[in-house]
Design a protein around this motif. Structure first.
Motif, mmCIF file in Angstrom:
data_model
loop_
_atom_site.group_PDB
_atom_site.id
_atom_site.type_symbol
_atom_site.label_atom_id
_atom_site.label_comp_id
_atom_site.label_asym_id
_atom_site.label_seq_id
_atom_site.Cartn_x
_atom_site.Cartn_y
_atom_site.Cartn_z
ATOM 1 N N SER A 67 64.980 58.081 157.171
ATOM 2 C CA SER A 67 65.180 56.670 157.338
ATOM 3 C C SER A 67 64.292 56.177 158.141
ATOM 4 C CB SER A 67 66.536 56.137 157.352
ATOM 5 O OG SER A 67 66.956 56.535 158.403
ATOM 6 N N GLY A 68 64.055 56.995 159.221
ATOM 7 C CA GLY A 68 63.395 56.689 160.588
ATOM 8 C C GLY A 68 64.195 56.123 161.536
ATOM 9 N N ASP A 69 65.704 55.880 161.359
ATOM 10 C CA ASP A 69 66.426 55.485 162.327
ATOM 11 C C ASP A 69 66.553 56.469 163.204
ATOM 12 O OD1 ASP A 69 68.481 54.287 163.690
ATOM 13 O OD2 ASP A 69 69.272 53.489 162.083
ATOM 14 N N ILE A 70 65.982 56.546 164.429
ATOM 15 C CA ILE A 70 66.273 57.489 165.469
ATOM 16 C C ILE A 70 67.693 57.508 166.047
ATOM 17 C CG2 ILE A 70 65.385 55.898 167.263
ATOM 18 C CD1 ILE A 70 64.337 58.363 168.693
ATOM 19 N N LYS A 71 68.394 56.226 166.284
ATOM 20 C CA LYS A 71 69.779 56.246 166.858
ATOM 21 C C LYS A 71 70.534 57.046 165.713
ATOM 22 C CE LYS A 71 68.572 52.077 169.574
ATOM 23 N NZ LYS A 71 68.557 53.063 170.945
ATOM 24 N N ARG A 72 70.396 56.549 164.607
ATOM 25 C CA ARG A 72 71.252 57.348 163.650
ATOM 26 C C ARG A 72 71.166 58.874 163.442
ATOM 27 N NH1 ARG A 72 71.695 55.891 157.049
ATOM 28 N NH2 ARG A 72 73.525 57.239 156.411
ATOM 29 N N THR A 73 70.021 59.191 163.555
ATOM 30 C CA THR A 73 69.691 60.610 163.528
ATOM 31 C C THR A 73 70.371 61.266 164.661
ATOM 32 O OG1 THR A 73 67.701 60.185 162.107
ATOM 33 C CG2 THR A 73 68.048 62.579 163.298
ATOM 34 N N LEU A 74 70.194 60.690 165.860
ATOM 35 C CA LEU A 74 70.476 61.485 167.046
ATOM 36 C C LEU A 74 72.068 61.355 167.221
ATOM 37 C CD1 LEU A 74 67.867 60.225 169.816
ATOM 38 C CD2 LEU A 74 68.122 62.267 168.550
ATOM 39 N N ARG A 75 72.727 60.248 166.489
ATOM 40 C CA ARG A 75 74.029 60.235 166.541
ATOM 41 C C ARG A 75 74.587 61.389 165.663
ATOM 42 N NH1 ARG A 75 77.787 55.118 164.662
ATOM 43 N NH2 ARG A 75 79.919 56.304 164.657
ATOM 44 N N GLU A 76 74.012 61.675 164.539
ATOM 45 C CA GLU A 76 74.307 62.996 163.927
ATOM 46 C C GLU A 76 74.450 64.075 164.555
ATOM 47 O OE1 GLU A 76 72.117 62.194 160.278
ATOM 48 O OE2 GLU A 76 73.484 60.670 159.427
ATOM 49 N N PHE A 77 73.124 64.283 165.130
ATOM 50 C CA PHE A 77 73.112 65.574 166.087
ATOM 51 C C PHE A 77 74.259 65.539 167.079
ATOM 52 C CE2 PHE A 77 68.645 66.195 164.474
ATOM 53 C CZ PHE A 77 68.695 67.470 164.592
ATOM 54 N N ASP A 78 74.448 64.529 167.795
ATOM 55 C CA ASP A 78 75.545 64.390 168.833
ATOM 56 C C ASP A 78 76.815 64.681 168.245
ATOM 57 O OD1 ASP A 78 75.225 64.000 171.511
ATOM 58 O OD2 ASP A 78 76.259 62.154 171.655
ATOM 59 N N ALA A 79 77.195 64.250 166.865
ATOM 60 C CA ALA A 79 78.274 64.583 166.264
ATOM 61 C C ALA A 79 78.598 65.960 165.945
ATOM 62 C CB ALA A 79 78.437 63.585 164.809
ATOM 63 N N LEU A 80 77.387 66.582 165.645
ATOM 64 C CA LEU A 80 77.319 68.193 165.461
ATOM 65 C C LEU A 80 77.955 68.692 166.697
ATOM 66 C CD1 LEU A 80 76.850 70.881 163.944
ATOM 67 C CD2 LEU A 80 74.283 70.284 164.528
ATOM 68 N N GLY A 81 77.276 68.182 167.758
ATOM 69 C CA GLY A 81 77.495 68.883 169.121
ATOM 70 C C GLY A 81 79.153 68.625 169.612
ATOM 71 N N GLY A 82 79.657 67.478 169.082
ATOM 72 C CA GLY A 82 81.127 67.427 169.331
ATOM 73 C C GLY A 82 82.029 68.441 168.585
ATOM 74 N N ILE A 83 81.572 68.488 167.262
ATOM 75 C CA ILE A 83 82.218 69.518 166.381
ATOM 76 C C ILE A 83 82.233 70.882 167.162
ATOM 77 C CG2 ILE A 83 82.180 70.811 163.999
ATOM 78 C CD1 ILE A 83 81.090 68.459 162.896
ATOM 79 N N ILE A 84 81.216 71.144 167.462
ATOM 80 C CA ILE A 84 81.001 72.580 168.204
ATOM 81 C C ILE A 84 81.797 72.596 169.546
ATOM 82 C CG2 ILE A 84 79.483 74.244 169.252
ATOM 83 C CD1 ILE A 84 77.312 73.148 167.169
ATOM 84 N N GLN A 85 81.632 71.656 170.400
ATOM 85 C CA GLN A 85 82.272 71.645 171.650
ATOM 86 C C GLN A 85 83.874 71.704 171.588
ATOM 87 O OE1 GLN A 85 82.321 68.307 174.394
ATOM 88 N NE2 GLN A 85 81.036 69.439 175.767
ATOM 89 N N ASP A 86 84.284 71.045 170.665
ATOM 90 C CA ASP A 86 85.797 70.839 170.426
ATOM 91 C C ASP A 86 86.362 72.328 170.181
ATOM 92 O OD1 ASP A 86 85.754 68.117 170.946
ATOM 93 O OD2 ASP A 86 86.091 67.376 169.055
ATOM 94 N N VAL A 87 85.671 73.055 169.966
ATOM 95 C CA VAL A 87 86.210 74.771 169.657
ATOM 96 C C VAL A 87 85.548 75.383 170.690
ATOM 97 C CG1 VAL A 87 86.479 76.531 167.805
ATOM 98 C CG2 VAL A 87 86.531 74.124 167.077
#
Length: 603
Positions: A97-117
């Protein structure tokens, strides 16, 4: 030291390991931070204060850290890996979609999943009193380390990284992620990627083994009553005794350091020094050499001439030659002062009628004796001025006044009875119903625990995810009182904790100490300086009156003069340690260095 930051930036750096550096980095940071350009400093500051994105996100409730059994940890570890894999596939399947904020938020959410464990596994591996939990946490950390390499080699995921759009914060995060992919080898062919994964797995396994050997060492050294003459009574009161009535002392700092500073028996100090220095055994010496070989192999596969070249290219040093030149400058500056100090100690020994010669195992003892004679400073007596609990409260008070926050002790599940938990809240007009963050303090030694002092940022802040931070300080202090140097260590590590929990960043990948590597130590070095001010230290006296003596300007002057004596010796030792780091990684292709011989030559 030493740890545990956001995995989406770098799993090894941000999740599994505590906050600590290689030896050469720890030495270089002192000069290099001073040379940090104003623009870079302001850039880091503005990144930390990044404006929120337009997307409205409700803050998540601030959850306590989970306390898992070994069985629960295994389940949660596998579940986290599965959740991360699902998130990766969803991210890759998404449209462009070219929405950089949305894409980076998805990368950040992946980081949150990993960090929480992964961050919990890293913490429990270093702090859990249960050996089964530590073992399972180590297994979990191995899984995440392997996952990290494969994750950042995923070309499909790499293709989802936006290349344009957004503001400066978005671009910085995108560029940081891109660099992590490159360092994992996303640009390599399949055979080389597999080689990188294999090498990294071996490196991680060896590093975990090295630390586990030190952490789980339950060995004791036996000393007769004559051999412990001079050792502070509170050390001996906690020591076990064998069937011959000998005192049994282990390798925690509250046991070892006072013994080496005050035991009168030169032979006893020598025996303890040798046992302490060799507590990792021959296996750990061999691990150092094996790691050097693997790191060299990794660098070659990645296209670098040496591992040092690969590591320094993203640091302020830029190349190994700058490191070597800096260490040579340190040598030239420190050696004359070291020589002068050593002569002063030898002269003092002669005046005291010492029968032994100055050695590695008695230099701390004779430095302590000279300091006591010259400056009337006895570090064990100094502990009366810095009761441990009052010192903790003093740290909180200084931070509260500086940053407009309150620290309220709260009851939450903990992994050991000595751990305390604190809510961090805004004060005054900025006060809210919800806390900003949580702090866990695990400050006293016990078997199987991490042996140094470090900050573990187990949960990073992210505005786009609504995450609130949690940081853990792990140390091994005397529970009755701190020496002057231990007070500074407390403040230093608390500076890292503050960096984590007061961080307010858009992305998890920029949370807390996830700044440029050369800047990480600067806030902590600044915070520890409050321990050198008579004006602020008087507050500590007020906290513990009438049970502790009053801190005066004259006392602080003597403490500072005592601290400065021996700096030539100290800096020379740090230079040797840093040079060992560099020399160990300067090897001929295909060869395995003899770590002990490298050390001997430097000595």
């Amino acid at each position: 030291m030493r740890v545990n930051r956001n995995v989406i930036i770098h799993l090894e750096r941000h999740i599994v390991m505590p906050h600590r550096f290689s030896l050469s980095e720890s030495l270089m940071k002192q000069k290099l931070v001073r040379n940090f350009s104003i623009s870079r400093c302001l850039g880091a500051a503005f990144t930390a204060l990044a404006l929120p994105v337009a997307t409205h996100v409700h803050a998540q409730p601030l959850r306590a850290l989970p306390i898992w059994s070994a069985e629960e940890l295994k389940v949660q570890c596998d579940r986290g890996l599965a959740d991360a894999a699902t998130a990766v596939e969803a991210l890759k399947a998404g449209g462009t979609s070219g929405d950089i904020k949305r894409t980076l938020r998805e990368f950040d959410a992946l980081g949150g999943i990993i960090q929480d464990v992964a961050s919990i596994a890293g913490l429990m591996m270093s702090t859990s009193p249960d050996p089964n939990v530590r073992a399972e946490a180590s297994n979990c950390s191995k899984k995440w380390n392997a996952y990290w390499t494969a994750l950042y080699q995923d070309s499909g995921l790499f293709a989802k990284l936006p290349t344009q759009g957004g503001d400066a914060v978005d671009q910085k995060y995108s560029n940081d992620l891109r660099r992590r992919f490159e360092l994992a080898g996303v640009q390599l062919d399949a055979a080389k990627q597999e080689r990188v994964r294999k090498i990294r797995k071996e490196m991680n396994d060896l590093s975990l083994e090295f630390e586990r050997t030190l952490r789980d060492n339950s060995g004791k050294v036996a000393f007769t009553p004559d051999e412990v003459r001079g050792v502070p009574a509170q050390v001996l009161e906690k020591a076990g005794r064998d069937d011959q009535g000998r005192y049994l002392l282990g390798f925690s700092y509250p046991e070892y350091i006072p013994f080496m500073d005050f035991a009168d028996s030169d032979e006893a100090k020598k025996r303890y020094y040798i046992a302490f220095t060799n507590r990792g055994g021959a296996r750990n010496v061999d691990i150092l050499a094996e790691l050097a070989v693997l790191r060299d192999q990794l660098a070659k596969v990645m296209g670098y001439t040496t591992y040092a070249s690969m590591i320094t290219q993203d640091r302020m040093a830029a190349n190994p030659q700058a490191v070597t030149a800096f260490l040579e400058n340190v040598r030239k500056a420190a050696e004359p002062r070291e020589a002068k100090e050593l002569e002063e100690i030898k002269g003092f020994m002669k005046a005291q009628g010492a029968k032994e010669t100055l050695s590695r195992w008695n230099i701390a003892y004779w430095q302590a004796k000279l300091r006591q004679s010259r400056y009337q400073i006895n570090q064990e007596e100094v502990r009366a001025f810095f009761p441990t609990q009052a010192s903790i409260e003093f740290s909180l008070e200084i931070a509260s006044e500086l940053y407009g926050v309150a620290f309220n002790r709260t009851k939450l599940p903990i992994w050991h009875e000595s751990v305390t938990v604190w809510e961090v809240r805004r004060k005054g007009a900025m006060a809210t119903d919800e806390p900003l963050a949580l702090i866990y303090l695990d400050l006293f030694p016990r078997p199987g625990k991490f042996t140094h002092a470090a900050a573990f940022p187990t949960r990073g802040v992210s505005r786009v995810l609504g995450r609130k931070p949690i940081s853990v300080m792990v140390a091994n202090f005397n529970d009755k009182g701190l020496s002057y140097s231990e007070l500074k260590t407390l403040l230093h590590e608390f500076g890292h904790i503050l960096h984590g929990v007061l961080s307010d960043t858009r992305y998890l990948g920029h949370a807390g100490t996830s700044v440029e590597r050369d800047f990480v130590e600067a806030p902590s070095q600044m915070f520890e300086a409050w321990g050198q001010s008579e004006q602020t230290l008087r507050r500590l006296s007020e906290r513990c009156k009438p049970s502790c003596p009053t801190i005066t300007a004259e006392l602080v002057q003597r403490l500072e003069a005592s601290r400065r004596f021996g700096q030539g010796i100290g800096y020379s030792r740090q230079r040797v340690l840093a040079s060992f780091d560099m020399a160990l990684h300067d090897i001929n292709p295909g060869s395995k260095p003899d770590a002990l011989e490298v050390w001997k030559k430097l000595q």
